[in-house]
Scaffold this active site. Sequence first.
Site, short mmCIF file in Angstrom:
data_model
loop_
_atom_site.label_atom_id
_atom_site.label_comp_id
_atom_site.label_asym_id
_atom_site.label_seq_id
_atom_site.Cartn_x
_atom_site.Cartn_y
_atom_site.Cartn_z
N ARG A 1 43.91 50.29 49.44
CA ARG A 1 43.77 49.62 50.73
C ARG A 1 43.54 50.60 51.87
NH1 ARG A 1 47.21 44.08 50.47
NH2 ARG A 1 47.83 44.14 48.29
N ASP B 1 44.39 44.53 34.90
CA ASP B 1 43.04 44.19 35.32
C ASP B 1 42.13 45.36 35.68
OD1 ASP B 1 44.66 44.67 37.51
OD2 ASP B 1 44.24 42.78 38.53
N THR C 1 38.62 48.42 43.97
CA THR C 1 39.25 47.15 43.62
C THR C 1 39.81 46.42 44.83
OG1 THR C 1 40.63 46.13 41.90
CG2 THR C 1 41.57 48.01 43.14
#
Length: 644
Positions: free
Chosen positions: A236, A377, A633
């Site tokens: 982030r 994931d 991601t």
Amino acid sequence: MGYAQVFSFIMDLMSLVLVSGSSSLVLDELLCVQIDLGFTKLRFCEVFSQSLLTLSTKRNYASCSTGKFLILILFFGVACLMLMSKSPNESGLNEKGKVTFVGGLRLGGLLRKPPRLPPRLSPDEGQLRGSSTNGSTISNSDPKWAARQQSVKEAFDHAWSGYRKYAMGYDELMPISQKGVDGLGGLGATVVDALDTAMIMGLDNIVSEAGSWVETHLLERISQKGQVNLFETTIRVLGGLLSAYHLSGGEQGTVNMTHVGPKPVIYLNIAKDLADRLLSAFTSSPTPVPFCDVILHESTAHPAPGGASSTAEVASVQLEFNYLSSISGDPKYSTEAMKVLAHIKTLPKTEGLVPIYISPQTGDFVGENIRLGSRGDSYYEYLIKVWLQQGAKLNSNFTYLHDMYIEAMKGVRHLLVQNSIPKGLVFVGELPYGSKGEFSPKMDHLVCFLPGTLALGATKGLTKEQALKENLLSFEDLENLKLAEDLAKTCFEMYEVTATGLAPEIAYFHTKDYTEDGLDGGNKSSMYANDIIIKPADRHNLLRPETVESLFVLYRITKDTKYRDQGWQIFEAFEKYTKVKSGGYTSLDDVTEVPPHRRDKMETFFLGETLKYLYLLFGDDSVIPLDKFVFNTEAHPLPIRRNT
């Protein structure tokens, strides 16, 4: 040799077939074609004779009238193809992939060229293909989609307005309570996550506000704050800073999508300071597997309370650290991050699939739980994306990543993919106790990243049409692309099946071995109402991006407008049920009821990912092209390594 001479030459060969009775003699002695592939030379007569004429029946075919007729058709087809093809370059250079007859006759387009890689961003290419220097002036030729893209832009502005009024500087907004909350370490995560989205949308006022906050406050926050998660902070905050650096013109001669806010070097310097502290997660560990938690103001790290790290988390920081090494000139970031993937390469796997936990103390996997949802994931996502980022086949040092990805996707198809009943939706389940344990028909919304990743891995960011034209798709690629489209349908039906039109966090699927009654999504008219099961504890919606991410990638690659239509339907549901009048959007408690109860939380990824992907889905393909960028991601675009 002119076309008339070529045609005459072919006709002579046809005549020779008729009088000689030996088609193999004609092919072996007269049709001697040399193929120069750069690494070896083959005679066309060798290739053709070995594949067709060495059959035990070859002389029978050559001696009968049917065989002669077939050979005549072959030569006639060759002649037509050559006469219809464009004139080749007659420079006389023996380029790789050129095919010539002895005597100088070029076959040109007759034989397929060897597969070539997608074009890479060259140093002198300048601005993004087809884009201007400001995101707000990107053209969109279809007025309908231009208007819908504008609606997404207005939604972003509404989300930011709520955050700016009530939570500026906090990690996240609580839009109903109208206050901010720090749940990600207190680094103002929403500001940094949203920054490159504002740049792409051309919202200069938001770029200026967010950029000014970053320049004024973030470095001080980093030096003073305590514990943060390595993974969340990397994807982030570090990812957002690096993307902002690139999109604001940090790499001269590439792209500049904004002319406001700090100079690019500001973003870079803050990114280096943050990364230097995050490196302690790697250097403190006794193995190549990093600890998961970092104390920023101390530049120290420690393992999670249970000792293990998530496999996805330790294997999903490489895009960011690689790019930071590239632009800073310091290899230490990439070196530490890539040790993780090199180490995982050596560990035992189940058909390429890995457990969701790994120990920094031992370097081994922990447990047998295999899934592509939470904690698993993005490991698979980064295998293919890091390979693409590093130049794909241009860099043989990273071939092992592509091999691991291909093996894992085979494992997914073999062990995790099943069909629901009665309507046969394709879904990806879980193996909580490994490959020898019971299969669980549970699929997190997080798994909906997979259709986009499969499509990207198949075409390497090119459109399907272009990849087929260039002969770049293997059988494996086509299988993965088909699975991508099937799974994207399932992900969309997870929205369509609910009363609100928004997906739950988790769904189960009705199979021959599993069923539960009375747990549908609330939309009785859905044809898949009996296929999808939604348990009470799983009915919340967090404004997640994974489905719209895959719709965006699949639209770019297939050009099928159904993906745009589905994205618009999802956006309208967000607008109807999650928009807060005073500013911002909120998560929901239960998507199966209308009106849904609201959770009072706007996740940072709603601005950083969900709205970004929707905006790009409705926009021009030349903005952040998939063959020149990879998204981390958290949807922060980073440039693919240039072919230098």
